[in-house]
Design a protein around this motif. Structure first.
Motif, PDB file in Angstrom:
ATOM      1  N   ALA A  32       0.854  -1.180   0.000  1.00  0.00           N
ATOM      2  CA  ALA A  32       0.000   0.000   0.000  1.00  0.00           C
ATOM      3  C   ALA A  32       0.892   1.233   0.000  1.00  0.00           C
ATOM      4  CB  ALA A  32      -0.889  -0.011   1.231  1.00  0.00           C
ATOM      5  N   THR A  51      -4.522   1.364  -1.675  1.00  0.00           N
ATOM      6  CA  THR A  51      -4.130  -0.025  -1.489  1.00  0.00           C
ATOM      7  C   THR A  51      -3.201  -0.481  -2.620  1.00  0.00           C
ATOM      8  OG1 THR A  51      -6.149  -0.677  -2.651  1.00  0.00           O
ATOM      9  CG2 THR A  51      -6.220  -0.691  -0.246  1.00  0.00           C
ATOM     10  N   GLY A  52      -2.589  -1.637  -2.436  1.00  0.00           N
ATOM     11  CA  GLY A  52      -1.653  -2.159  -3.422  1.00  0.00           C
ATOM     12  C   GLY A  52      -2.275  -2.356  -4.791  1.00  0.00           C
ATOM     13  N   SER A  53      -3.508  -2.766  -4.816  1.00  0.00           N
ATOM     14  CA  SER A  53      -4.202  -2.979  -6.090  1.00  0.00           C
ATOM     15  C   SER A  53      -4.743  -1.690  -6.682  1.00  0.00           C
ATOM     16  CB  SER A  53      -5.375  -3.939  -5.872  1.00  0.00           C
ATOM     17  OG  SER A  53      -6.360  -3.329  -5.050  1.00  0.00           O
ATOM     18  N   SER A  56      -8.808   0.776  -3.431  1.00  0.00           N
ATOM     19  CA  SER A  56      -9.348   1.615  -2.358  1.00  0.00           C
ATOM     20  C   SER A  56      -8.433   2.791  -2.102  1.00  0.00           C
ATOM     21  CB  SER A  56      -9.512   0.811  -1.067  1.00  0.00           C
ATOM     22  OG  SER A  56     -10.454  -0.220  -1.213  1.00  0.00           O
ATOM     23  N   THR A  57      -9.044   3.933  -1.856  1.00  0.00           N
ATOM     24  CA  THR A  57      -8.288   5.149  -1.572  1.00  0.00           C
ATOM     25  C   THR A  57      -8.914   5.879  -0.390  1.00  0.00           C
ATOM     26  OG1 THR A  57      -9.609   6.425  -3.159  1.00  0.00           O
ATOM     27  CG2 THR A  57      -7.557   5.477  -3.973  1.00  0.00           C
ATOM     28  N   SER A 101      -2.128  -5.029   4.860  1.00  0.00           N
ATOM     29  CA  SER A 101      -3.335  -4.209   4.818  1.00  0.00           C
ATOM     30  C   SER A 101      -3.123  -2.840   5.455  1.00  0.00           C
ATOM     31  CB  SER A 101      -4.467  -4.943   5.546  1.00  0.00           C
ATOM     32  OG  SER A 101      -5.604  -4.110   5.651  1.00  0.00           O
ATOM     33  N   ILE A 102      -3.861  -1.849   4.936  1.00  0.00           N
ATOM     34  CA  ILE A 102      -3.840  -0.525   5.554  1.00  0.00           C
ATOM     35  C   ILE A 102      -5.231  -0.054   5.903  1.00  0.00           C
ATOM     36  CG2 ILE A 102      -1.715   0.213   4.432  1.00  0.00           C
ATOM     37  CD1 ILE A 102      -3.501   1.937   2.569  1.00  0.00           C
ATOM     38  N   PHE A 103      -6.189  -0.930   5.827  1.00  0.00           N
ATOM     39  CA  PHE A 103      -7.580  -0.500   5.955  1.00  0.00           C
ATOM     40  C   PHE A 103      -7.868   0.196   7.274  1.00  0.00           C
ATOM     41  CE2 PHE A 103      -9.931  -1.767   2.256  1.00  0.00           C
ATOM     42  CZ  PHE A 103      -9.092  -2.647   1.622  1.00  0.00           C
ATOM     43  N   TYR A 106      -4.285   3.432   7.689  1.00  0.00           N
ATOM     44  CA  TYR A 106      -3.751   4.195   6.556  1.00  0.00           C
ATOM     45  C   TYR A 106      -3.326   5.604   6.936  1.00  0.00           C
ATOM     46  CZ  TYR A 106      -8.553   5.954   6.536  1.00  0.00           C
ATOM     47  OH  TYR A 106      -9.752   6.485   6.902  1.00  0.00           O
TER      48      TYR A 106
END
Length: 125
Positions: A32, A51-53, A56-57, A101-103, A106
């Motif tokens: 991330a 996120t890495g993909s 999500s921002t 994860s950073i959910f 972050y």
């Protein structure tokens, strides 16, 4: 992973800049990425994260609607597009990367494992 931030400069209020964060390594997509900034005499603060993909921002309220975070995993580069810049956006901007994860974390700089060197953004009023 090593990070190199660039794209800062001097811009008039209302103008735009795009910051880039170039990452080394072949596993960039597993990290991330976040952008933080630090103004003189102030604490480092969260700006945006992705996120890495890229699916999500998140944004700080102060930049929501003006800044856009994105990434190109094929090129190992992250971006922060900054529009409608204000004098209060003046700061050194840092990109950072975090594995996993950073959910829930972050916005907290202490959870990021890797940091770029920072790039100065100065907005004149």
């Amino acid at each position: 992973v090593q990070l190199q931030a660039s794209g800062g400069g001097l811009v008039q209020a209302g103008g735009s800049l795009r910051l880039s964060c170039a990452a080394s390594g072949r596993t960039f997509s597993t990290y991330a990425m976040g952008w933080f900034r630090q103004a003189p005499g102030k604490e480092r603060e969260f700006v945006a994260a992705i996120t890495g993909s890229g699916g999500s921002t998140w944004y700080a309220d102060s930049v929501k609607g003006r800044f856009t975070i994105s990434r190109d995993n094929a090129k190992n580069v992250g971006y922060l597009q900054m529009n409608s810049l204000k004098s209060e956006d003046t700061a050194v901007y840092y990109c950072a990367a975090k594995s996993g994860s950073i959910f829930t974390v972050y916005g907290f700089s202490r959870y990021y494992n890797y940091w770029g060197q920072g790039t100065q953004v100065t907005v004149s009023s």
